[in-house]
Design a protein around this motif. Sequence first.
Motif, mmCIF file in Angstrom:
data_model
loop_
_atom_site.group_PDB
_atom_site.id
_atom_site.type_symbol
_atom_site.label_atom_id
_atom_site.label_comp_id
_atom_site.label_asym_id
_atom_site.label_seq_id
_atom_site.Cartn_x
_atom_site.Cartn_y
_atom_site.Cartn_z
ATOM 1 N N ASP A 84 -26.109 -11.069 -29.858
ATOM 2 C CA ASP A 84 -26.012 -9.876 -30.712
ATOM 3 C C ASP A 84 -25.860 -10.278 -32.184
ATOM 4 N N ARG A 156 -31.595 -2.089 -36.415
ATOM 5 C CA ARG A 156 -32.686 -1.574 -35.592
ATOM 6 C C ARG A 156 -33.477 -0.500 -36.337
ATOM 7 N N ASP A 219 -31.665 -7.811 -30.130
ATOM 8 C CA ASP A 219 -31.787 -8.826 -29.088
ATOM 9 C C ASP A 219 -32.109 -8.125 -27.769
ATOM 10 N N SER A 221 -31.554 -7.508 -24.323
ATOM 11 C CA SER A 221 -30.582 -7.685 -23.246
ATOM 12 C C SER A 221 -30.866 -6.756 -22.071
HETATM 13 MG MG LIG Z 1 -27.730 -6.430 -28.387
#
Ligand SMILES: [Mg+2]
Length: 347
Positions: A84, A156, A219, A221
């Motif tokens: 993260d 983001r 990321d 995940s």
């Molecule tokens: Mg993340």
Amino acid sequence: MGQRRQAGKTIAEVGEFSFLARLIPLLRTGRGTVVGPGQDCALVRGPGGLLLTVDALVEGVHFQREWLSPHQLGRRSYLVNASDIAAMGGTPLFLLASLGVPPSYAARDLSQLYMGLARAAREHGAQVVGGNLTRAAALFVSVTLVAAAPRRVVTRRGARVGDRLYVTGTLGDAALAWRLLGRRRRAAPALVRRFREPSPRLRAGRFLVERGIVSAMIDVSDGIVQDLGHICAESGVGARIDTARVPLSTAYRAVMGDDVRLALHGGEDYELLCAVPPPNVRSLERARPRLGCAITEIGEITATRRVELVNGNGTKYVSAVQGYDHFCMRPGAAAPPGRRRSSSVGR
Ligand SMILES: [Mg+2]
């Protein structure tokens, strides 16, 4: 850590305070730490802006004990958090570890878990500065990680129509390992390694952010489709992935062939997905040797407000940017790890 005295004893037999008294001196601290573990609070000095993140691994939800040694579990608990931090271009500094442990858990295993956590952190220059230990029905490790922020901020939110989409490494390996282990089938060591030992892309994340190459980053995940959906929702855009370009490892192809579903929806990849404005593509290409990992163009940001998966034969699949898709779910199958936050193993 007093291994001989603790050998074979459970944490209940050793006792919390006795355990911690032996553990804390082993958690070496250094630069930036004024007051380390063992006090009511830690006192640290950061270099400027700080990134903070927290994530937990819970037995039966994110892992089964037989899949990971205590040391590996400790390492993984740190590494998934570091991912993260990588997604925002940060540099890990300090962490707090909160552990829940069944009373029957072996004290030696708990020491190994802490050592795995502390060593993995130290490899990135980060230190365990405190935490908490509690009795719990199932084993869990929650790590709060503090990191130095880069000078610029990438979230983001910055993706724009026309940006190119890139992803680091390969996708689907950890999810495939998870699926095979869950079904008690043999999984190639290369796949199991990707599950046990994620590689947070700290170097790539830092470089891409500091150089101003990326407009948005996350990321991976929960599976790339899901995580791309977060970029799209936050940025008010859509996206198209060319599934034929999704990077797959040799080990993944050996089991799955060209079936990219686990690579798209499986999760646990801990790779970076980023949007790159067209004028920055040349900078990205020049940066390749300095990222420390492969990076592959897989699609682009669109104005559609949905995530489309296309291949040579046209559009195969469309999902709304915020919806969860059950593409991966099959009756009797273990829940894909991408849904790990609300699923149980072997359901
Ligand atoms: Mg993340």
